[in-house]
Design an enzyme around this catalytic site. Sequence first.
Site, PDB file in Angstrom:
ATOM      1  N   PRO A  15      85.998 101.788  37.506  1.00 22.27           N
ATOM      2  CA  PRO A  15      87.060 100.550  37.829  1.00 22.27           C
ATOM      3  C   PRO A  15      87.264  99.859  36.734  1.00 22.27           C
ATOM      4  CG  PRO A  15      85.813 100.819  39.444  1.00 22.27           C
ATOM      5  CD  PRO A  15      85.046 101.606  38.719  1.00 22.27           C
ATOM      6  N   ARG A  23      89.594  94.290  27.758  1.00 20.03           N
ATOM      7  CA  ARG A  23      88.547  93.567  28.309  1.00 20.03           C
ATOM      8  C   ARG A  23      87.561  93.191  28.019  1.00 20.03           C
ATOM      9  NH1 ARG A  23      85.119  96.965  32.419  1.00 20.03           N
ATOM     10  NH2 ARG A  23      84.396  95.372  34.106  1.00 20.03           N
ATOM     11  N   TYR A  28      81.928  94.117  26.048  1.00 17.97           N
ATOM     12  CA  TYR A  28      83.111  95.701  26.485  1.00 17.97           C
ATOM     13  C   TYR A  28      83.466  96.971  25.024  1.00 17.97           C
ATOM     14  CZ  TYR A  28      81.677  94.902  30.713  1.00 17.97           C
ATOM     15  OH  TYR A  28      81.123  94.302  32.346  1.00 17.97           O
ATOM     16  N   ASN A  79      80.075 106.760  34.128  1.00 19.53           N
ATOM     17  CA  ASN A  79      80.069 104.792  34.269  1.00 19.53           C
ATOM     18  C   ASN A  79      80.911 105.140  35.187  1.00 19.53           C
ATOM     19  OD1 ASN A  79      80.415 102.256  34.244  1.00 19.53           O
ATOM     20  ND2 ASN A  79      81.056 102.282  31.686  1.00 19.53           N
ATOM     21  N   ALA A  82      81.482  98.724  38.399  1.00 24.33           N
ATOM     22  CA  ALA A  82      81.463  98.068  39.266  1.00 24.33           C
ATOM     23  C   ALA A  82      81.118  98.235  40.320  1.00 24.33           C
ATOM     24  CB  ALA A  82      82.389  96.641  39.645  1.00 24.33           C
ATOM     25  N   HIS A 105      76.432 102.724  30.569  1.00 24.70           N
ATOM     26  CA  HIS A 105      77.054 101.474  30.921  1.00 24.70           C
ATOM     27  C   HIS A 105      76.515 101.355  29.061  1.00 24.70           C
ATOM     28  CE1 HIS A 105      76.355 101.134  35.110  1.00 24.70           C
ATOM     29  NE2 HIS A 105      75.478 101.298  34.862  1.00 24.70           N
ATOM     30  N   ARG A 112      72.438  91.223  32.392  1.00 20.64           N
ATOM     31  CA  ARG A 112      73.810  90.371  32.569  1.00 20.64           C
ATOM     32  C   ARG A 112      73.639  89.782  33.980  1.00 20.64           C
ATOM     33  NH1 ARG A 112      78.333  94.115  32.343  1.00 20.64           N
ATOM     34  NH2 ARG A 112      79.897  91.535  32.566  1.00 20.64           N
TER      35      ARG A 112
HETATM   36  C1  DQA Z   1      80.021  98.243  33.397  1.00 23.31           C
HETATM   37  C2  DQA Z   1      79.273  97.419  33.906  1.00 23.31           C
HETATM   38  C3  DQA Z   1      79.153  97.125  35.126  1.00 23.31           C
HETATM   39  O1  DQA Z   1      78.567  96.129  35.884  1.00 23.31           O
HETATM   40  C4  DQA Z   1      80.662  96.735  34.918  1.00 23.31           C
HETATM   41  O2  DQA Z   1      81.211  96.130  36.640  1.00 23.31           O
HETATM   42  C5  DQA Z   1      81.848  97.845  33.998  1.00 23.31           C
HETATM   43  C6  DQA Z   1      81.127  98.313  33.352  1.00 23.31           C
HETATM   44  C7  DQA Z   1      79.428  98.785  31.546  1.00 23.31           C
HETATM   45  O3  DQA Z   1      79.496  99.648  31.594  1.00 23.31           O
HETATM   46  O4  DQA Z   1      78.574  97.657  31.016  1.00 23.31           O
HETATM   47  O5  DQA Z   1      82.572  97.469  34.988  1.00 23.31           O
HETATM   48  O6  DQA Z   1      79.300  99.593  34.045  1.00 23.31           O
END
Ligand code: DQA
Length: 161
Positions: A15, A23, A28, A79, A82, A105, A112
């Site tokens: 998601p 975003r 990211y 990936n 969340a 990720h 984090r």
């Molecule tokens: C994520 C890290 C997750 O905690 C977050 O909810 C994401 C992206 C990452 O690629 O760093 O949606 O998976």
Amino acid sequence: MKIQPPLSILVLHGPNLNLLGQREPQIYGALSLATIDSRLKAEAALLLVDIVTAQSNHEGVLVDKIHEALGRHQGILINPGAYTHTSVALRDAIAGVGLPAVEVHLSNVYRREEFRHHSYIAPVAVGQISGFGANSYLLGLRALVYHLQEGQGEGKEQGKS
Ligand code: DQA
């Protein structure tokens, strides 16, 4: 020597990853998902493997895609976004199909918020790569392909002492 068909890898993006590029770019990065997918395709070509990529914001759709991988793909690069931190269903799907999976990720989730430090996926994954931005995917693909190739007979020297 038996000719093996190319390995096929399913790449799953969870998601909100469709929003990559716009975003929270400070976390990211600036690359879009389409750019990441095209970099993955280039990397796959170098590794001589096939990849199929998919993104969904829906847990059940991701579960279905994992089920459908059986018989079509030899490994899963995921990936889970969340859902990493919440989804027993995704974990059970990966365990259920028994295909090797690598979790990636973009951000280093361990630097984090505390709630991102736990992954439901990690215990059923071959391994996890976190914190290298888009390169996490490329490193993850390479790690998964090496893992699968070892299973096919390459790298057997590792077992020798
Ligand atoms: C994520 C890290 C997750 O905690 C977050 O909810 C994401 C992206 C990452 O690629 O760093 O949606 O998976």
